[in-house]
Design a protein around this motif. Structure first.
Motif, PDB file in Angstrom:
ATOM      1  N   ARG A  61     -13.107   6.797  -1.099  1.00 28.44           N
ATOM      2  CA  ARG A  61     -11.709   7.166  -0.912  1.00 28.44           C
ATOM      3  C   ARG A  61     -11.009   7.367  -2.259  1.00 28.44           C
ATOM      4  N   VAL A  62     -10.260   8.451  -2.359  1.00 24.24           N
ATOM      5  CA  VAL A  62      -9.551   8.751  -3.593  1.00 24.24           C
ATOM      6  C   VAL A  62      -8.528   7.662  -3.912  1.00 24.24           C
ATOM      7  N   ASP A  63      -7.873   7.137  -2.881  1.00 27.73           N
ATOM      8  CA  ASP A  63      -6.806   6.169  -3.135  1.00 27.73           C
ATOM      9  C   ASP A  63      -7.325   4.848  -3.696  1.00 27.73           C
ATOM     10  N   ASN A  64      -8.617   4.589  -3.612  1.00 29.80           N
ATOM     11  CA  ASN A  64      -9.148   3.381  -4.247  1.00 29.80           C
ATOM     12  C   ASN A  64      -8.890   3.383  -5.753  1.00 29.80           C
ATOM     13  N   TRP A  65      -8.752   4.561  -6.331  1.00 32.88           N
ATOM     14  CA  TRP A  65      -8.544   4.667  -7.779  1.00 32.88           C
ATOM     15  C   TRP A  65      -7.072   4.643  -8.149  1.00 32.88           C
ATOM     16  N   VAL A  66      -6.192   5.063  -7.271  1.00 30.83           N
ATOM     17  CA  VAL A  66      -4.755   5.127  -7.587  1.00 30.83           C
ATOM     18  C   VAL A  66      -3.943   4.582  -6.417  1.00 30.83           C
ATOM     19  N   TYR A  67      -4.340   3.442  -5.892  1.00 30.80           N
ATOM     20  CA  TYR A  67      -3.731   2.918  -4.674  1.00 30.80           C
ATOM     21  C   TYR A  67      -2.263   2.577  -4.899  1.00 30.80           C
ATOM     22  N   ALA A  68      -1.420   2.940  -3.938  1.00 35.17           N
ATOM     23  CA  ALA A  68       0.026   2.797  -4.109  1.00 35.17           C
ATOM     24  C   ALA A  68       0.586   1.522  -3.498  1.00 35.17           C
ATOM     25  N   ARG A  69       0.020   1.091  -2.396  1.00 36.84           N
ATOM     26  CA  ARG A  69       0.683   0.096  -1.543  1.00 36.84           C
ATOM     27  C   ARG A  69       0.856  -1.267  -2.207  1.00 36.84           C
ATOM     28  N   TYR A  70      -0.130  -1.753  -2.930  1.00 36.17           N
ATOM     29  CA  TYR A  70      -0.087  -3.135  -3.386  1.00 36.17           C
ATOM     30  C   TYR A  70       0.968  -3.401  -4.450  1.00 36.17           C
ATOM     31  N   LEU A  71       1.274  -2.422  -5.281  1.00 35.41           N
ATOM     32  CA  LEU A  71       2.305  -2.598  -6.299  1.00 35.41           C
ATOM     33  C   LEU A  71       3.664  -2.063  -5.861  1.00 35.41           C
ATOM     34  N   ALA A  72       3.717  -1.406  -4.706  1.00 32.19           N
ATOM     35  CA  ALA A  72       4.976  -0.818  -4.240  1.00 32.19           C
ATOM     36  C   ALA A  72       6.117  -1.820  -4.150  1.00 32.19           C
ATOM     37  N   PRO A  73       5.893  -3.071  -3.701  1.00 31.84           N
ATOM     38  CA  PRO A  73       7.022  -4.009  -3.609  1.00 31.84           C
ATOM     39  C   PRO A  73       7.665  -4.358  -4.951  1.00 31.84           C
ATOM     40  N   LEU A  74       6.990  -4.087  -6.051  1.00 29.87           N
ATOM     41  CA  LEU A  74       7.553  -4.383  -7.366  1.00 29.87           C
ATOM     42  C   LEU A  74       8.339  -3.209  -7.956  1.00 29.87           C
ATOM     43  N   VAL A  75       8.270  -2.057  -7.327  1.00 25.82           N
ATOM     44  CA  VAL A  75       8.938  -0.871  -7.864  1.00 25.82           C
ATOM     45  C   VAL A  75      10.451  -1.068  -8.004  1.00 25.82           C
ATOM     46  N   PRO A  76      11.174  -1.578  -6.980  1.00 25.34           N
ATOM     47  CA  PRO A  76      12.628  -1.706  -7.161  1.00 25.34           C
ATOM     48  C   PRO A  76      13.026  -2.674  -8.267  1.00 25.34           C
ATOM     49  N   VAL A  77      12.222  -3.732  -8.500  1.00 24.99           N
ATOM     50  CA  VAL A  77      12.540  -4.670  -9.579  1.00 24.99           C
ATOM     51  C   VAL A  77      12.535  -3.951 -10.921  1.00 24.99           C
TER      52      VAL A  77
END
Length: 612
Positions: free
Chosen positions: A365-381
């Protein structure tokens, strides 16, 4: 709150530079001085906060109003399976195969108590998500006030932070990111409040909040383990280095300890409700992969990819915040609270990226290299820190941060392209795992890393240009522009990605199957392991209030005594054969009621429905 010699109120800042650079670049945005604020004005700002929160909740509800069943498997269905048990309803199969943390499902209990069928419950789940996720707005406002922004600027930039794609997009699914985003933003605020100047009582409350939020983070997702580790480290360091009153620090440790015990007891109870499913072994697998030298390079590549995605998904403002936090950690010109919170935020991004990169599967899977979900909760901080830095710092400092942030995005993107290369294009992408990258590149079927990077750089450059032209009073203008862009981006992502799941093949194999099988309330469904994976995952939620099982029916395993409906795959080698041959060892009393001969995945791959 401390005041300076002229009586003007000075707000504690995470960056620690606002008060020192206030006169270096024109008039700063300060609150009126000379006494307490008029009650009428306080009421006006309170009303604005309430109105903004309701608007954020309404925005989320509009985007998810047509969602009536889970589509992200097996995560959504697993959280929903725990929620139904917490609400006092009968257990069912755990789709993900293991028992996951139940902190998020706790919030869904009212939906299960008020709903009367699977569709109405899911609509209430989406309403719950909207109300919880919208809390990012008042929290972002509080964070921006601590960063010394004026109320108008804090309201507008807080609105943009709450409307960001990484915040809203994942709130359209029944997943823990909905509440995890709120937890982490509140955690950063309370930690800074605990380490900042104030009365012992006030700092003790902040410390207690820090410990409680860390404990709840651990009860919500495995990523919470990193939050707990950092919180414990800082609390102990604060006691040793006397960064805060000892009573406050001991209060935080006590609350964290009690919360950890409650987490453990809660996990044991949830585990007991799903006796057929083992406890999650994600942590064990992560440690195993981290110490495996053969997987180390793969893990590090993924870490860099997650950092790249993290900074671009915030339109570059997180990259600015990363540079600023790095400076704060190593500079004694910053206050202790600023340095410690900066360190914790950077360590949390690094820790979550490292752990998740090690724990992700080994498929193509391409997203294994640039996965978005796990760090998404830190974006607004990081977004609010980066935006506040553009408003509050001098032009020269802004230009340095812009250069550093841009270089960070380009460098991480270059590393990914150089080290991962063709693997970024091996298989079709999964859109929900990289929504912001697809939007910025304006391509919904392929990952264009450099085009995405260019899009983020362009937005960041626009923000810097507004700051340079409008001066420090650019806060409200940046807020308006970023809000408009965030609302547009989030709406487009929802339309092109999420809504298509609810009208495409996932609807056919979920709701379509339930209609085809004429499932009724009270039916209990048993499924063969070879049935289409997506179809199996959806039924654990849609079969309500009954339950589902997955067993090897065709290999002789008898169906559970309570099961009255069964689904087995249509024989691929002989699709026109007698449907009875699809389950050669069917017990007496079972008979075929429906045959679906569509071989493609859109219709579940072909199946035979039996009833007793």
């Amino acid at each position: 709150m401390p005041t300076d010699s002229q009586g003007e109120r000075r707000v504690d800042t995470i960056t620690g530079t606002a008060a020192r650079t206030a006169a270096a670049d024109g008039p700063a945005q300060r609150e009126p001085s000379g006494g307490a604020e008029r009650p009428g004005r306080r009421g006006l700002w309170a009303f604005a906060l309430l109105a903004g929160y309701l608007a954020q909740a309404a925005f989320r509800w509009v985007l998810s109003r047509g969602h009536t069943f889970p589509v992200i498997h097996a995560d959504e269905a697993s959280y929903l399976a725990i929620a139904r048990v917490l609400a006092g309803h009968p257990t069912t199969e755990m789709p993900v195969g293991v028992v996951i943390p139940g902190g998020y499902p706790l919030l869904l209990v009212p939906a299960y108590r008020l709903g009367h069928d699977a569709e109405s419950i899911f609509r209430l789940v989406m309403a719950t998500n909207a109300l919880v996720s919208a809390l990012v707005f008042p929290l972002a406002y509080l964070a921006l006030r601590r960063l010394a922004l004026s109320r108008p600027a804090a309201l507008l930039i807080g609105t943009a932070a709450a409307a960001l794609g990484p915040v809203v997009f994942y709130a359209e699914y029944a997943m823990s990111e909905t509440v995890f985003t709120v937890i982490l933003l509140a955690w950063a605020i309370t930690m800074h409040g605990w380490l900042s100047a104030g009365t012992v009582r006030r700092r003790s409350w902040y410390a207690a909040g820090t410990g409680a939020l860390a404990a709840y983070a651990m009860a919500t997702h495995d990523r919470g383990g990193v939050v707990v580790a950092l919180t414990c480290l800082v609390l102990v360091a604060a006691l040793v280095r006397r960064w805060a009153p000892r009573r406050a620090s001991w209060t935080g440790l006590a609350v964290l300890a009690v919360g950890g015990v409650l987490d453990k007891l809660f996990a044991i109870w949830v585990q007991a409700q799903f006796k057929d499913s083992p406890a999650s072994s994600v942590g064990t697998q992560v440690v195993k992969n981290l110490i495996d030298t053969h997987l180390l390079l793969r893990t590090l590549k993924r870490v860099v990819g997650q950092w790249w995605y993290f900074t671009t998904s915030s339109y570059g403002l997180a990259a600015v915040a990363v540079v600023l936090c790095l400076v704060a950690v190593f500079s004694r010109r910053f206050a202790v609270a600023d340095r410690v919170v900066s360190f914790c935020l950077l360590a949390l991004v690094a820790g979550v990226a490292l752990a998740s990169s090690a724990g992700l599967g080994n498929d193509a899977r391409v997203d294994n290299w640039v996965y978005a979900r796990y760090l998404a909760p830190l974006v607004p901080v990081f977004f609010v820190i980066g935006a506040a830095a553009l408003v509050r710092l001098t032009r020269r400092q802004v230009l340095w941060l812009w250069a550093g942030g841009s270089l960070f995005m380009v460098a991480t993107g270059g590393v990914v392209v150089r080290l991962v290369g063709p693997a970024l294009h091996k298989v079709d992408i999964i859109p929900w795992t990289m929504p912001d990258a697809l939007f910025l590149a304006h391509n919904w079927t392929e990952l264009h890393l450099w085009r995405t990077t260019a899009g983020a750089l362009l937005v960041l450059a626009g923000c810097v240009l507004v700051r340079l032209l409008a001066g420090r009073r650019s806060g409200w203008l940046l807020g308006v522009l970023l809000t408009g862009f965030a609302v547009l981006a989030t709406s487009v992502m929802s339309t092109h990605i999420t809504n298509r799941y609810y009208t495409g093949y996932k609807k056919a194999i979920a709701v379509g199957f339930a209609q085809d099988a004429e499932l009724r309330p009270g039916d209990n469904l048993v499924m063969e392991w070879d049935v289409d994976w997506g179809l199996r995952m959806a039924q654990s939620y849609l079969v309500y209030p009954g339950r589902v099982w997955t067993v090897s029916l065709r290999y002789g395993t008898p169906p559970p005594a309570a099961a009255n409906v069964a689904v087995v795959p249509l024989p691929k080698d002989a699709p026109d054969a007698d449907p009875a041959t699809s389950w050669p060892k069917a017990p007496s009393g079972w008979h075929v009621v429906k045959v679906n001969k569509h071989p493609d995945r859109e219709y579940g791959g072909g199946y035979v429905i039996w009833r007793r």
